[in-house]
Design a protein around this motif. Structure first.
Motif, PDB file in Angstrom:
ATOM      1  N   LYS A 336       0.827  -1.207   0.000  1.00 14.02           N
ATOM      2  CA  LYS A 336       0.000   0.000   0.000  1.00 14.02           C
ATOM      3  C   LYS A 336       0.859   1.255   0.000  1.00 14.02           C
ATOM      4  N   ASN A 337       1.982   1.209   0.740  1.00 11.82           N
ATOM      5  CA  ASN A 337       2.832   2.397   0.824  1.00 11.82           C
ATOM      6  C   ASN A 337       4.216   2.020   1.338  1.00 11.82           C
ATOM      7  N   VAL A 338       5.204   2.827   0.971  1.00  7.33           N
ATOM      8  CA  VAL A 338       6.548   2.747   1.543  1.00  7.33           C
ATOM      9  C   VAL A 338       6.731   4.016   2.367  1.00  7.33           C
ATOM     10  N   THR A 339       6.791   3.855   3.669  1.00  8.35           N
ATOM     11  CA  THR A 339       6.897   5.003   4.564  1.00  8.35           C
ATOM     12  C   THR A 339       8.298   5.053   5.154  1.00  8.35           C
ATOM     13  N   VAL A 340       9.072   6.052   4.770  1.00  3.51           N
ATOM     14  CA  VAL A 340      10.436   6.191   5.297  1.00  3.51           C
ATOM     15  C   VAL A 340      10.366   6.797   6.691  1.00  3.51           C
ATOM     16  N   THR A 341      10.940   6.103   7.661  1.00  2.00           N
ATOM     17  CA  THR A 341      10.900   6.571   9.047  1.00  2.00           C
ATOM     18  C   THR A 341      12.201   7.216   9.504  1.00  2.00           C
ATOM     19  N   GLN A 342      13.294   6.969   8.767  1.00  2.00           N
ATOM     20  CA  GLN A 342      14.580   7.603   9.119  1.00  2.00           C
ATOM     21  C   GLN A 342      15.459   7.705   7.889  1.00  2.00           C
ATOM     22  N   ARG A 343      16.038   8.887   7.688  1.00  2.00           N
ATOM     23  CA  ARG A 343      17.042   9.094   6.649  1.00  2.00           C
ATOM     24  C   ARG A 343      18.347   9.507   7.308  1.00  2.00           C
ATOM     25  N   GLY A 344      19.459   9.333   6.579  1.00  2.00           N
ATOM     26  CA  GLY A 344      20.773   9.655   7.120  1.00  2.00           C
ATOM     27  C   GLY A 344      21.096  11.132   7.001  1.00  2.00           C
ATOM     28  N   THR A 345      22.388  11.450   7.040  1.00  2.00           N
ATOM     29  CA  THR A 345      22.796  12.842   6.900  1.00  2.00           C
ATOM     30  C   THR A 345      22.551  13.345   5.484  1.00  2.00           C
ATOM     31  N   SER A 346      22.499  12.432   4.538  1.00  2.00           N
ATOM     32  CA  SER A 346      21.989  12.716   3.197  1.00  2.00           C
ATOM     33  C   SER A 346      20.555  12.193   3.205  1.00  2.00           C
ATOM     34  N   PRO A 347      19.829  12.320   2.093  1.00  2.00           N
ATOM     35  CA  PRO A 347      18.480  11.734   2.090  1.00  2.00           C
ATOM     36  C   PRO A 347      18.447  10.213   1.951  1.00  2.00           C
ATOM     37  N   ARG A 348      19.569   9.530   2.133  1.00  2.00           N
ATOM     38  CA  ARG A 348      19.570   8.068   2.004  1.00  2.00           C
ATOM     39  C   ARG A 348      18.698   7.431   3.085  1.00  2.00           C
ATOM     40  N   ILE A 349      17.990   6.393   2.684  1.00  2.00           N
ATOM     41  CA  ILE A 349      17.064   5.732   3.600  1.00  2.00           C
ATOM     42  C   ILE A 349      17.834   4.897   4.615  1.00  2.00           C
ATOM     43  N   VAL A 350      17.524   5.111   5.877  1.00  2.00           N
ATOM     44  CA  VAL A 350      18.075   4.291   6.949  1.00  2.00           C
ATOM     45  C   VAL A 350      17.067   3.194   7.309  1.00  2.00           C
ATOM     46  N   ARG A 351      15.822   3.602   7.553  1.00  2.00           N
ATOM     47  CA  ARG A 351      14.765   2.628   7.867  1.00  2.00           C
ATOM     48  C   ARG A 351      13.468   3.059   7.189  1.00  2.00           C
ATOM     49  N   ALA A 352      12.658   2.062   6.862  1.00  2.00           N
ATOM     50  CA  ALA A 352      11.368   2.336   6.234  1.00  2.00           C
ATOM     51  C   ALA A 352      10.375   1.243   6.619  1.00  2.00           C
ATOM     52  N   ASN A 353       9.103   1.583   6.558  1.00  2.00           N
ATOM     53  CA  ASN A 353       8.029   0.622   6.786  1.00  2.00           C
ATOM     54  C   ASN A 353       7.383   0.263   5.464  1.00  2.00           C
ATOM     55  N   LEU A 354       7.242  -1.037   5.218  1.00  2.00           N
ATOM     56  CA  LEU A 354       6.487  -1.519   4.072  1.00  2.00           C
ATOM     57  C   LEU A 354       5.071  -1.781   4.560  1.00  2.00           C
ATOM     58  N   VAL A 355       4.161  -0.894   4.192  1.00  2.00           N
ATOM     59  CA  VAL A 355       2.779  -1.000   4.641  1.00  2.00           C
ATOM     60  C   VAL A 355       2.018  -1.847   3.628  1.00  2.00           C
ATOM     61  N   GLY A 356       1.612  -3.028   4.069  1.00  2.00           N
ATOM     62  CA  GLY A 356       0.921  -3.951   3.179  1.00  2.00           C
ATOM     63  C   GLY A 356      -0.492  -4.218   3.634  1.00  2.00           C
ATOM     64  N   THR A 357      -1.253  -4.889   2.778  1.00  2.00           N
ATOM     65  CA  THR A 357      -2.632  -5.226   3.132  1.00  2.00           C
ATOM     66  C   THR A 357      -2.685  -6.227   4.284  1.00  2.00           C
ATOM     67  N   GLY A 358      -1.572  -6.913   4.527  1.00  2.00           N
ATOM     68  CA  GLY A 358      -1.550  -7.887   5.614  1.00  2.00           C
ATOM     69  C   GLY A 358      -0.775  -7.434   6.832  1.00  2.00           C
ATOM     70  N   GLY A 359      -0.348  -6.176   6.855  1.00  2.00           N
ATOM     71  CA  GLY A 359       0.406  -5.660   7.997  1.00  2.00           C
ATOM     72  C   GLY A 359       1.606  -4.844   7.549  1.00  2.00           C
ATOM     73  N   THR A 360       2.415  -4.441   8.532  1.00  2.00           N
ATOM     74  CA  THR A 360       3.564  -3.575   8.262  1.00  2.00           C
ATOM     75  C   THR A 360       4.864  -4.290   8.617  1.00  2.00           C
ATOM     76  N   ALA A 361       5.835  -4.191   7.735  1.00  2.00           N
ATOM     77  CA  ALA A 361       7.167  -4.763   7.961  1.00  2.00           C
ATOM     78  C   ALA A 361       8.196  -3.639   7.945  1.00  2.00           C
ATOM     79  N   THR A 362       9.176  -3.703   8.840  1.00  2.00           N
ATOM     80  CA  THR A 362      10.233  -2.694   8.908  1.00  2.00           C
ATOM     81  C   THR A 362      11.493  -3.228   8.247  1.00  2.00           C
TER      82      THR A 362
END
Length: 384
Positions: A336-362
């Protein structure tokens, strides 16, 4: 009667004009159609590589703007200085698990004289190694390892030509081929494989110092070799990689290294930063590991002038392909969505949530990058 019809028509027109544009646009054939569903995911990003240390295209940009190699290096490796080291041999793994190693160009092996013009084969014999000529006749019994000294170079079949000597030793059930070469000749065999020889000399000098420092600070500990000949360490091509210009860069920086305090810095480098490098603890090199003081993310102001094809990039994925790729890293159901929860000192992704129809995975940035085959973790996701 005519007047009444005109009144009715006029009233109908007024009602139609009063309808909201969005509603009237949806009226088709007596019904209202639903808005079109998203058909794809679009990923906009920047950079190529792990993002830590020296950006090669950034160094190119700095050189174009008149900066010297030491200024380039101390920009990318925070708080460092340029020092010197002593010469030593580097042991480069060329091949592992081989059934045999064919070579030529050697003047001797295991105390036996060889003809540099003739070819020979090192083979496993029990726990040791023997040398045979092309006809299969045994030339020398070498014990645990064979050392063939180049005259002045040795050529390994299927690999290339190298300075120094060739060592072949038992490894598992096969043989390992190792090039033992002095440090400066090793650096000569790397620079043009990591940065194009056509680049500005100051950029090549910076690359030479980074190569030398990396080899000395990042060697394989406790093994029979120090570095790989590929990107697991640094790309090494031996004599075939030597050029007049890159040799000039190596000679001009003879035995120079990047120092942090009294130690040689671990000088990671990569292709393209996208405009800003990253902290080591937020990259695939050492995700979640302690911060290294000289591997801090810094601005990369001149990289845009260097012409990297990865300065900015875009990737498009079908809905099904996106779901399939992300299931491998824990997506639950359909994305459903990719929600970035933390980026580094650049905009590089550190952590993100994969929001799916069956739940959320980090997940972390490197996991997301690898699952989708993206050039970098500097990425922004949009469903279209």
């Amino acid at each position: 009667m005519l007047r009444g019809i005109r009144t009715i028509v006029l009233a109908a027109l007024l009602v139609a004009l009063a309808l909201p544009v969005s509603a009237s646009a949806l009226v088709r054939s007596g019904g209202v159609h639903k808005a079109a569903k998203a058909r794809a995911w679009v990923v906009n990003g920047a950079g190529f590589g792990h993002g830590v240390g020296l950006s090669q295209y950034g160094a190119y940009g700095y050189a174009k703007h008149g900066f010297k190699y030491d200024q380039i290096l101390t920009h990318y490796y925070t708080g460092t200085t340029i020092g010197s080291t002593t010469d030593k041999s580097i042991r480069v793994l060329l091949r592992d698990g081989a059934r045999s190693v064919a070579f030529r160009g050697a003047g001797s092996a295991c105390g036996v004289g060889l003809s540099p013009r003739k070819g020979y084969v090192a083979k496993r014999k029990g726990s040791g190694v023997v040398v045979r000529n092309k006809k299969g006749r045994r030339i020398a019994r070498c014990g645990a390892a064979m050392t063939a000294v180049g005259s002045p170079t040795v050529t390994v079949s299927g690999k290339g030509t190298y300075r120094g000597s060739l060592e072949v030793r038992a490894s598992g059930s096969g043989l390992a081929a190792i090039n033992v070469v002095v440090l400066e000749d090793y650096v000569r065999g790397v620079v043009s494989r990591e940065s194009p020889a056509s680049w500005p000399l100051e950029a090549l000098k910076a690359q030479a110092v980074a190569v030398r420092s990396y080899a000395l600070s990042t060697g394989i500990r406790g093994g029979t070799f120090d570095v790989y000949d590929d990107t697991r360490s640094q790309a090494y091509g031996g004599v075939a990689a030597e050029t007049a210009k890159t040799d000039n860069a190596v000679n001009a920086t003879h035995l120079q290294v990047v120092m942090y305090g009294t130690k040689i810095a671990q000088t990671f480098f990569f292709s393209t930063s996208g405009g800003h490098t990253e902290n080591n603890e937020f990259s695939s090199l050492g995700f979640g590991q302690p911060a290294i003081p000289y591997l801090r993310g810094v601005d990369d102001p001149y990289e845009a002038d260097a012409g990297s094809p990865y300065e900015h990039w875009k990737r498009k994925f079908s809905i099904s392909r996106m779901n399939s790729a992300l299931h491998s890293i824990g997506l639950r159901g359909k994305l459903k969505n990719v929600t970035v929860t933390q980026r580094g000192t650049s905009p590089r992704i550190v952590r993100a949530n994969l929001v799916g129809t069956g739940g959320t995975a980090t997940v972390n940035g490197p996991q997301l990058r690898d699952a989708l085959g993206l050039p970098d973790t500097w990425a922004f996701f949009k469903k279209k």
